[in-house]
Design a protein around this motif. Structure first.
Motif, PDB file in Angstrom:
ATOM      1  N   GLU A 130       0.632  -1.095  -0.049  1.00  0.00           N
ATOM      2  CA  GLU A 130       0.740  -0.229   0.151  1.00  0.00           C
ATOM      3  C   GLU A 130       0.687   1.053  -0.050  1.00  0.00           C
ATOM      4  OE1 GLU A 130      -2.752  -2.905   1.794  1.00  0.00           O
ATOM      5  OE2 GLU A 130      -0.616  -2.303   2.272  1.00  0.00           O
ATOM      6  N   ALA A 131       2.030   1.919   0.735  1.00  0.00           N
ATOM      7  CA  ALA A 131       3.398   2.754   0.988  1.00  0.00           C
ATOM      8  C   ALA A 131       3.589   2.688  -0.680  1.00  0.00           C
ATOM      9  CB  ALA A 131       3.635   2.010   2.023  1.00  0.00           C
ATOM     10  N   GLN A 132       4.081   1.139  -1.373  1.00  0.00           N
ATOM     11  CA  GLN A 132       4.874   1.545  -1.922  1.00  0.00           C
ATOM     12  C   GLN A 132       4.117   1.555  -3.174  1.00  0.00           C
ATOM     13  OE1 GLN A 132       4.946  -0.173  -4.880  1.00  0.00           O
ATOM     14  NE2 GLN A 132       6.530   0.266  -5.455  1.00  0.00           N
ATOM     15  N   ALA A 133       3.009   1.791  -3.138  1.00  0.00           N
ATOM     16  CA  ALA A 133       2.515   1.913  -4.960  1.00  0.00           C
ATOM     17  C   ALA A 133       2.365   3.731  -4.944  1.00  0.00           C
ATOM     18  CB  ALA A 133       1.168   1.161  -4.114  1.00  0.00           C
ATOM     19  N   LEU A 134       2.172   4.215  -3.518  1.00  0.00           N
ATOM     20  CA  LEU A 134       2.475   5.872  -4.153  1.00  0.00           C
ATOM     21  C   LEU A 134       3.515   6.295  -4.916  1.00  0.00           C
ATOM     22  CD1 LEU A 134       1.698   6.688   0.387  1.00  0.00           C
ATOM     23  CD2 LEU A 134      -0.107   6.430  -2.132  1.00  0.00           C
ATOM     24  N   GLN A 151      -2.594  14.637  -7.285  1.00  0.00           N
ATOM     25  CA  GLN A 151      -3.717  12.909  -6.783  1.00  0.00           C
ATOM     26  C   GLN A 151      -5.535  14.022  -7.075  1.00  0.00           C
ATOM     27  OE1 GLN A 151      -3.286  12.530  -2.304  1.00  0.00           O
ATOM     28  NE2 GLN A 151      -5.450  12.441  -2.311  1.00  0.00           N
ATOM     29  N   GLU A 152      -5.736  15.042  -6.589  1.00  0.00           N
ATOM     30  CA  GLU A 152      -7.325  14.669  -7.079  1.00  0.00           C
ATOM     31  C   GLU A 152      -6.909  14.695  -8.460  1.00  0.00           C
ATOM     32  OE1 GLU A 152      -9.661  15.113  -5.088  1.00  0.00           O
ATOM     33  OE2 GLU A 152      -8.201  14.391  -3.413  1.00  0.00           O
ATOM     34  N   VAL A 153      -6.425  15.093  -9.400  1.00  0.00           N
ATOM     35  CA  VAL A 153      -7.049  15.330 -11.186  1.00  0.00           C
ATOM     36  C   VAL A 153      -7.210  13.706 -11.118  1.00  0.00           C
ATOM     37  CG1 VAL A 153      -6.084  14.862 -13.306  1.00  0.00           C
ATOM     38  CG2 VAL A 153      -5.679  16.977 -11.961  1.00  0.00           C
ATOM     39  N   MET A 154      -6.020  12.935 -10.441  1.00  0.00           N
ATOM     40  CA  MET A 154      -6.499  11.232 -10.234  1.00  0.00           C
ATOM     41  C   MET A 154      -7.525  11.193 -10.021  1.00  0.00           C
ATOM     42  SD  MET A 154      -4.282   8.106  -9.056  1.00  0.00           S
ATOM     43  CE  MET A 154      -4.485   8.781  -7.196  1.00  0.00           C
ATOM     44  N   LEU A 158     -11.046   8.709 -11.832  1.00  0.00           N
ATOM     45  CA  LEU A 158     -11.396   7.635 -11.811  1.00  0.00           C
ATOM     46  C   LEU A 158     -12.834   6.923 -11.400  1.00  0.00           C
ATOM     47  CD1 LEU A 158      -8.668   5.802  -9.267  1.00  0.00           C
ATOM     48  CD2 LEU A 158      -8.807   6.279 -11.971  1.00  0.00           C
ATOM     49  N   ARG A 159     -13.216   9.222 -10.752  1.00  0.00           N
ATOM     50  CA  ARG A 159     -14.785   8.939 -10.175  1.00  0.00           C
ATOM     51  C   ARG A 159     -15.920   9.126 -11.262  1.00  0.00           C
ATOM     52  NH1 ARG A 159     -12.362  12.503  -5.344  1.00  0.00           N
ATOM     53  NH2 ARG A 159     -11.519  10.619  -3.863  1.00  0.00           N
ATOM     54  N   SER A 180     -11.111   6.755  -3.313  1.00  0.00           N
ATOM     55  CA  SER A 180      -9.999   7.288  -2.621  1.00  0.00           C
ATOM     56  C   SER A 180      -8.279   7.198  -2.653  1.00  0.00           C
ATOM     57  CB  SER A 180     -10.225   7.399  -0.704  1.00  0.00           C
ATOM     58  OG  SER A 180      -9.616   6.387  -0.613  1.00  0.00           O
ATOM     59  N   LEU A 181      -7.180   7.951  -2.037  1.00  0.00           N
ATOM     60  CA  LEU A 181      -6.715   7.225  -2.840  1.00  0.00           C
ATOM     61  C   LEU A 181      -5.832   5.570  -1.586  1.00  0.00           C
ATOM     62  CD1 LEU A 181      -3.575   7.858  -3.919  1.00  0.00           C
ATOM     63  CD2 LEU A 181      -2.984   9.103  -1.284  1.00  0.00           C
ATOM     64  N   ALA A 182      -6.493   5.981  -0.571  1.00  0.00           N
ATOM     65  CA  ALA A 182      -6.392   4.930  -0.040  1.00  0.00           C
ATOM     66  C   ALA A 182      -6.927   2.803  -0.121  1.00  0.00           C
ATOM     67  CB  ALA A 182      -7.502   4.890   1.261  1.00  0.00           C
ATOM     68  N   THR A 183      -8.387   3.640  -1.076  1.00  0.00           N
ATOM     69  CA  THR A 183      -8.941   2.818  -1.510  1.00  0.00           C
ATOM     70  C   THR A 183      -7.909   1.424  -2.899  1.00  0.00           C
ATOM     71  OG1 THR A 183     -11.023   3.152  -2.555  1.00  0.00           O
ATOM     72  CG2 THR A 183     -11.206   2.950  -0.158  1.00  0.00           C
TER      73      THR A 183
END
Length: 381
Positions: A130-134, A151-154, A158-159, A180-183
């Protein structure tokens, strides 16, 4: 005799424990355990408590892994640098990001990454997928997927896809908002944890009882691999042929990094300033030139080798270790003072070298490399 009082909590207990003609009330079932489909002899991987496995999450992560919308310019996905047929490596000396920037390091494979205790060549701080994906999503040096400061553009990208948003809601029913970034990182990580490789000829020989799954040459190579002469299994140990391995039953994970004597630029163990290894993060002089030992599973299809991709073939890799480190060969026999004590050099006859190569090739898992469960779900059949 005093009359006993009927206590209301007892009435409630009787109600809860009886249904109809005295049958026990059903206990509500929790989520069904995830079916890992573990290869024979493999332990259950560790999973973060806040990201339990589910099939909906894994399938969402699989789609996202191959989705080029996860690069700012729409040209790359995670799968662009992690190709299934190459055991999720890219075949390049140095990986190339979505903007065309060439990276300084060789791309690592993802086979059995669920068991890895560290997740890049030389970073003891990145301990979860999860941390590495950032890093590929937002990293600036080097640029990989290119969403630094956006981040919000990304997320809005998706949304804006109703079907994808519905899949996020299914995979993360308690999340608000679902996308969200977490999910996102949790779904990607869940999919990557399913990339289990354990049906190679070596596995069929060891766990399946198929005596002829390994050729006579590969069996001789296995004996050499495990011998004190070569010392390979100190860093490439266990079921995953990797010392930096943990699973559900292991104690606190270990984080080993090694200097293999690939470079010794000043006679005191220095590596090129462009990539000196773990010392970049820790500042400790002893960490000069230290990198993670990768798993050897599917190693025959993950060329080129070493952190910088400087060794083209497995034969070159064996020559490096036989010399006690190529830096030693270049420096007239002087070993780096910082290299691992296990990199001492050895002698193999041409026939023995061929045997060791045959063993390493027996770690290729053809079923894994073509398993449709791990392929791009949107690719043409």
């Amino acid at each position: 005799m005093a009359r006993r009082r009927w206590q209301p909590w007892k009435r409630l207990a009787v109600t809860l424990l009886t249904v109809g003609c005295g049958e026990p009330a059903p206990i509500p079932a929790g989520p069904a355990p995830y079916d890992w489909k573990l290869p024979k002899g493999f332990p259950t991987p560790r999973v973060p408590e806040d990201n339990p496995m589910s099939e909906a999450k894994v399938q969402l992560g699989r789609s996202l892994f191959y989705d080029k919308r996860l690069s700012l310019n729409g040209t790359q996905s995670c799968g662009s640098c992690h190709e299934q047929a190459r055991a999720f490596t890219d075949g390049r000396m140095h990986s190339v990001g979505s903007t065309g920037q060439t990276h300084r390091r060789n791309g690592q494979g993802l086979a059995n990454v669920a068991y890895a205790t560290s997740l890049t060549w030389a970073n003891s701080a990145l301990l979860t997928l999860e941390a590495q994906a950032l890093t590929p999503l937002f990293g600036k040096e080097p640029v990989e997927l290119g969403f630094a400061d956006q981040q919000e553009v990304m997320l809005e990208r998706l949304r804006s896809d109703p079907e994808l948003s519905a899949r996020f809601a299914e995979a993360f029913p308690a999340a608000s908002p679902p996308v969200s970034l977490a999910t996102l990182t949790q779904a990607l990580s869940a999919f990557q944890r399913t990339l289990l490789s354990g049906t190679s000829p070596y596995d069929r020989y060891l766990e399946g009882g198929v005596v002829d799954a390994l050729s006579p040459a590969a069996k001789r190579g296995l004996a050499l691999f495990l011998s004190e002469r070569m010392e390979c299994d100190h860093c490439h140990s266990g079921f995953n042929f990797q010392d930096a391995t943990a699973h559900e039953a292991t104690p606190e994970p270990i984080l080993p990094f090694h200097n293999t004597g690939l470079y010794n630029e000043d006679g005191r163990g220095a590596y090129p300033a462009t990539d000196p290894g773990l010392i970049e993060l820790t500042g400790r002089p002893d960490d000069m030139g230290r990198f993670r030992a990768p798993s050897l599973r599917n190693v025959a299809v993950t060329a080129p080798y070493m952190h910088d991709g400087s060794l083209v073939t497995l034969s070159d890799v064996l020559d490096h270790y036989a010399a006690g480190g190529l830096a030693r060969a270049r420096n007239g026999g002087a070993a780096s003072p910082l290299q691992s004590a296990f990199v001492r050099g050895f002698t193999l006859t041409p026939a023995e070298k061929a045997d060791v190569l045959a063993f390493l090739e027996s770690l290729t898992d053809a079923e894994f490399l073509a398993d449709p469960r791990f392929a791009d779900p949107n690719a043409a059949p």
